[in-house]
Design a protein around this motif. Structure first.
Motif, mmCIF file in Angstrom:
data_model
loop_
_atom_site.group_PDB
_atom_site.id
_atom_site.type_symbol
_atom_site.label_atom_id
_atom_site.label_comp_id
_atom_site.label_asym_id
_atom_site.label_seq_id
_atom_site.Cartn_x
_atom_site.Cartn_y
_atom_site.Cartn_z
ATOM 1 N N ARG A 16 0.823 -1.204 0.000
ATOM 2 C CA ARG A 16 0.000 0.000 0.000
ATOM 3 C C ARG A 16 0.853 1.249 0.000
ATOM 4 O O ARG A 16 0.504 2.248 -0.636
ATOM 5 C CB ARG A 16 -0.914 -0.007 1.236
ATOM 6 C CG ARG A 16 -2.006 -1.063 1.171
ATOM 7 C CD ARG A 16 -2.710 -1.185 2.508
ATOM 8 N NE ARG A 16 -3.237 0.105 2.952
ATOM 9 C CZ ARG A 16 -3.635 0.360 4.191
ATOM 10 N NH1 ARG A 16 -3.539 -0.588 5.115
ATOM 11 N NH2 ARG A 16 -4.107 1.539 4.499
ATOM 12 N N ALA A 17 1.989 1.207 0.722
ATOM 13 C CA ALA A 17 2.843 2.385 0.773
ATOM 14 C C ALA A 17 3.554 2.642 -0.553
ATOM 15 O O ALA A 17 3.750 3.796 -0.945
ATOM 16 C CB ALA A 17 3.866 2.249 1.901
ATOM 17 N N PRO A 87 -1.534 12.238 -1.333
ATOM 18 C CA PRO A 87 -0.393 12.357 -0.414
ATOM 19 C C PRO A 87 0.625 11.228 -0.564
ATOM 20 O O PRO A 87 1.837 11.477 -0.485
ATOM 21 C CB PRO A 87 -1.051 12.346 0.973
ATOM 22 C CG PRO A 87 -2.384 11.700 0.765
ATOM 23 C CD PRO A 87 -2.805 12.072 -0.614
ATOM 24 N N LEU A 88 0.169 9.985 -0.778
ATOM 25 C CA LEU A 88 1.137 8.898 -0.951
ATOM 26 C C LEU A 88 1.951 9.076 -2.228
ATOM 27 O O LEU A 88 3.158 8.804 -2.250
ATOM 28 C CB LEU A 88 0.406 7.553 -0.962
ATOM 29 C CG LEU A 88 0.118 6.923 0.408
ATOM 30 C CD1 LEU A 88 -0.605 5.612 0.250
ATOM 31 C CD2 LEU A 88 1.409 6.735 1.199
ATOM 32 N N LEU A 89 1.305 9.512 -3.305
ATOM 33 C CA LEU A 89 2.051 9.801 -4.537
ATOM 34 C C LEU A 89 3.061 10.921 -4.291
ATOM 35 O O LEU A 89 4.200 10.860 -4.789
ATOM 36 C CB LEU A 89 1.070 10.183 -5.643
ATOM 37 C CG LEU A 89 1.698 10.606 -6.974
ATOM 38 C CD1 LEU A 89 2.518 9.468 -7.568
ATOM 39 C CD2 LEU A 89 0.621 11.060 -7.963
ATOM 40 N N ALA A 90 2.668 11.942 -3.550
ATOM 41 C CA ALA A 90 3.601 13.026 -3.235
ATOM 42 C C ALA A 90 4.798 12.504 -2.439
ATOM 43 O O ALA A 90 5.950 12.908 -2.677
ATOM 44 C CB ALA A 90 2.873 14.117 -2.457
ATOM 45 N N TRP A 91 4.537 11.590 -1.502
ATOM 46 C CA TRP A 91 5.657 11.027 -0.731
ATOM 47 C C TRP A 91 6.567 10.188 -1.620
ATOM 48 O O TRP A 91 7.806 10.245 -1.485
ATOM 49 C CB TRP A 91 5.084 10.179 0.406
ATOM 50 C CG TRP A 91 6.129 9.371 1.093
ATOM 51 C CD1 TRP A 91 7.070 9.811 1.980
ATOM 52 C CD2 TRP A 91 6.359 7.964 0.933
ATOM 53 N NE1 TRP A 91 7.875 8.768 2.388
ATOM 54 C CE2 TRP A 91 7.447 7.622 1.760
ATOM 55 C CE3 TRP A 91 5.747 6.971 0.183
ATOM 56 C CZ2 TRP A 91 7.935 6.319 1.846
ATOM 57 C CZ3 TRP A 91 6.226 5.681 0.274
ATOM 58 C CH2 TRP A 91 7.306 5.364 1.088
ATOM 59 N N ASP A 133 -2.883 4.974 7.773
ATOM 60 C CA ASP A 133 -2.943 4.240 9.031
ATOM 61 C C ASP A 133 -1.540 3.862 9.495
ATOM 62 O O ASP A 133 -0.548 4.045 8.789
ATOM 63 C CB ASP A 133 -3.826 3.010 8.887
ATOM 64 C CG ASP A 133 -3.409 2.132 7.723
ATOM 65 O OD1 ASP A 133 -2.317 2.355 7.174
ATOM 66 O OD2 ASP A 133 -4.169 1.228 7.358
ATOM 67 N N ARG A 134 -1.453 3.298 10.683
ATOM 68 C CA ARG A 134 -0.164 3.116 11.342
ATOM 69 C C ARG A 134 0.746 2.121 10.628
ATOM 70 O O ARG A 134 1.962 2.392 10.499
ATOM 71 C CB ARG A 134 -0.399 2.694 12.790
ATOM 72 C CG ARG A 134 0.841 2.747 13.658
ATOM 73 C CD ARG A 134 0.451 2.707 15.116
ATOM 74 N NE ARG A 134 -0.338 3.883 15.471
ATOM 75 C CZ ARG A 134 -0.985 4.007 16.624
ATOM 76 N NH1 ARG A 134 -0.963 3.035 17.511
ATOM 77 N NH2 ARG A 134 -1.668 5.104 16.888
ATOM 78 N N PRO A 135 0.270 0.942 10.143
ATOM 79 C CA PRO A 135 1.205 0.045 9.444
ATOM 80 C C PRO A 135 1.858 0.688 8.221
ATOM 81 O O PRO A 135 3.062 0.527 7.992
ATOM 82 C CB PRO A 135 0.324 -1.146 9.050
ATOM 83 C CG PRO A 135 -0.785 -1.136 10.046
ATOM 84 C CD PRO A 135 -1.044 0.307 10.326
ATOM 85 N N VAL A 136 1.080 1.435 7.441
ATOM 86 C CA VAL A 136 1.657 2.122 6.287
ATOM 87 C C VAL A 136 2.604 3.213 6.752
ATOM 88 O O VAL A 136 3.663 3.459 6.144
ATOM 89 C CB VAL A 136 0.533 2.699 5.405
ATOM 90 C CG1 VAL A 136 1.108 3.490 4.237
ATOM 91 C CG2 VAL A 136 -0.363 1.580 4.889
ATOM 92 N N LEU A 137 2.260 3.888 7.848
ATOM 93 C CA LEU A 137 3.102 4.964 8.355
ATOM 94 C C LEU A 137 4.474 4.451 8.782
ATOM 95 O O LEU A 137 5.490 5.141 8.610
ATOM 96 C CB LEU A 137 2.397 5.648 9.528
ATOM 97 C CG LEU A 137 3.088 6.870 10.128
ATOM 98 C CD1 LEU A 137 3.254 7.958 9.077
ATOM 99 C CD2 LEU A 137 2.309 7.393 11.326
ATOM 100 N N LEU A 142 10.362 4.253 7.638
ATOM 101 C CA LEU A 142 11.563 3.470 7.341
ATOM 102 C C LEU A 142 12.146 3.820 5.980
ATOM 103 O O LEU A 142 13.378 3.980 5.837
ATOM 104 C CB LEU A 142 11.229 1.975 7.408
ATOM 105 C CG LEU A 142 10.886 1.414 8.799
ATOM 106 C CD1 LEU A 142 10.483 -0.044 8.698
ATOM 107 C CD2 LEU A 142 12.054 1.598 9.759
ATOM 108 N N ILE A 143 11.295 3.930 4.970
ATOM 109 C CA ILE A 143 11.808 4.212 3.624
ATOM 110 C C ILE A 143 12.366 5.629 3.551
ATOM 111 O O ILE A 143 13.384 5.886 2.879
ATOM 112 C CB ILE A 143 10.699 3.989 2.596
ATOM 113 C CG1 ILE A 143 10.288 2.514 2.574
ATOM 114 C CG2 ILE A 143 11.132 4.422 1.206
ATOM 115 C CD1 ILE A 143 9.106 2.205 1.675
#
Length: 410
Positions: A16-17, A87-91, A133-137, A142-143
């Motif tokens: 997901r991340a 936001p994930l695409l931006a990250w 959510d927290r698992p993706v966070l 880490l990345i």
């Protein structure tokens, strides 16, 4: 239910991340600040253009080819363009920019990146932390730490990692607070709806109880007295006996309808929902009962009426029933004519009564709810309804109940 293995949860969070779709966008800014909505687009565009120009100026100190400088500047501002809705695409774009835009930094620079990329990366991480959510966070942190650990000077790594961890924790707290408020608002709305439903059910139960205790009792007494009157009174003639029988039948029929209504009010799962409803086929029986009660009624029904749907037939039955009751109450001794005809796509009902006999006692004046109920039944089916006095002293009720014939198209 068995809990999923942590490794599988971590792998799903990593997917997901890295390449899954973004979470649904938060509340749009146009709804939070409606007065500023027309200006948000131009202001954002001017800000991006300004940041792009500032990035070009800072990248020129690297003495890179012009095309490379433009690419670096585009990678720097691209995450900011995608941040509001993706936001994930931006990250992901930010991670690419942190990994690529490191060539030939200026001498003495504390970071391998330009200042716009540093500040933009912190903003992107903060927004993503508040949206996922927290698992993706965890994977996001880490990345993001990889280019920090590999490209930042050792003397600055601890400070950068501490700042990164602070942003992740604060963003997670903001997301948790927002989720809790939304859950509380949903629970509050659900509680309010449940309270409203409970109040409605309690009121319906109270009405049913009052009807059962008061009206049903009196109707039962009327039926019993009408049935036993011929045996308690001496020299009862046959016409009077038949009239007592008609009164008892009418009282029992009213009790049956009232029990059905009480079942609906009490929301009983069986009985009223499956009980057959009266329709056009029951008009003869109702008219015969009115005749036995002493009301001269003439019924004219066009045959066949099999194509008339059940709801239309029920509405017509109730309109005729109320019309006969009004005629008996307000024009005793008058004659009543009921005409039911099925025309093209509609059922017409006409109830006309003459003026009451001069010597007959005037019935008590009602509240007008009967006419209102007939009008509501007609309008509920998309039909028309009129009622009013005639020139000769009588009264007329006209209803048109439309329906769609089988095989017809709109």
């Amino acid at each position: 239910m068995m809990e999923e293995h942590p490794a599988r949860v971590a792998w799903r969070a990593l997917r997901r991340a890295v390449w899954a779709a973004d979470p649904p966008p938060a509340r749009p800014a146009s709804t939070r600040w409606p007065a500023l909505a027309p200006y948000l687009g131009p202001i954002g565009l001017l800000a991006v253009v300004g940041l792009f120009a500032a990035t070009l100026a800072s990248e020129n100190e690297r003495h890179l080819p012009g095309l490379v400088t433009i690419v670096f500047a585009a990678l720097t501002v691209a995450p900011l363009l995608a941040l509001p809705r993706r936001p994930l695409l931006a990250w992901r774009l930010t991670v690419v920019a942190l990994s690529v835009c490191t060539f030939n930094p200026p001498a003495g620079a504390p970071w391998p990146w330009n200042p716009v990329l540093v500040l933009g990366s912190l903003l992107v991480v903060a927004v993503v932390a508040a949206r996922v959510d927290r698992p993706v966070l965890v994977w996001v942190g880490l990345i993001t730490s990889v280019p920090v650990l590999t490209l930042v000077d050792r003397n600055n790594q601890v400070g950068v990692l501490a700042l990164l961890l602070t942003l992740l924790v604060l963003g997670d707290l903001v997301r948790g607070n927002r989720t809790s408020r939304r859950a509380l608002a949903a629970q509050t709305a659900l509680s309010e709806r449940e309270a409203e439903r409970r109040a409605v059910l309690e009121e319906r139960a109270r009405i049913a109880r009052e009807m059962h205790d008061v009206v049903a009792h009196h109707m039962s007494m009327i039926a019993v007295q009408a049935e036993t009157a011929p045996y308690r009174l001496a020299d009862v003639r046959e016409p009077a006996r038949q009239e007592f029988v008609a009164i008892a039948d009418a009282a029992r029929e009213a009790l049956t309808d009232m029990r059905r209504l009480l079942g609906v009010l009490r929301s009983e799962p069986t009985g009223p929902q499956t009980a057959p409803q009266p329709g056009l086929a029951d008009l003869d029986g109702m008219v015969d009962g009115a005749r036995r009660a002493g009301l001269p009624v003439r019924l004219e029904v066009d045959e066949p009426l099999a194509a008339v749907p059940g709801p239309v037939g029920l509405a017509a039955y109730r309109i005729v029933q109320e019309g006969l009751a009004n005629a008996a109450r307000h024009a005793p001794g008058g004659e009543v004519r009921v005409v039911v005809r099925a025309t093209a796509g509609a059922l017409t009902v006409r109830i006309v009564n003459t003026a009451g006999s001069p010597g007959s006692p005037a019935g008590e004046r009602g509240s007008g709810h009967g006419v209102t109920g007939m009008r509501e039944r007609a309008r509920a089916l998309g039909g028309a309804f009129t009622a009013g006095p005639l020139d000769d002293g009588g009264y007329a009720v006209d209803a048109r109940l439309p329906y769609e014939e089988e095989g017809a198209t709109r």
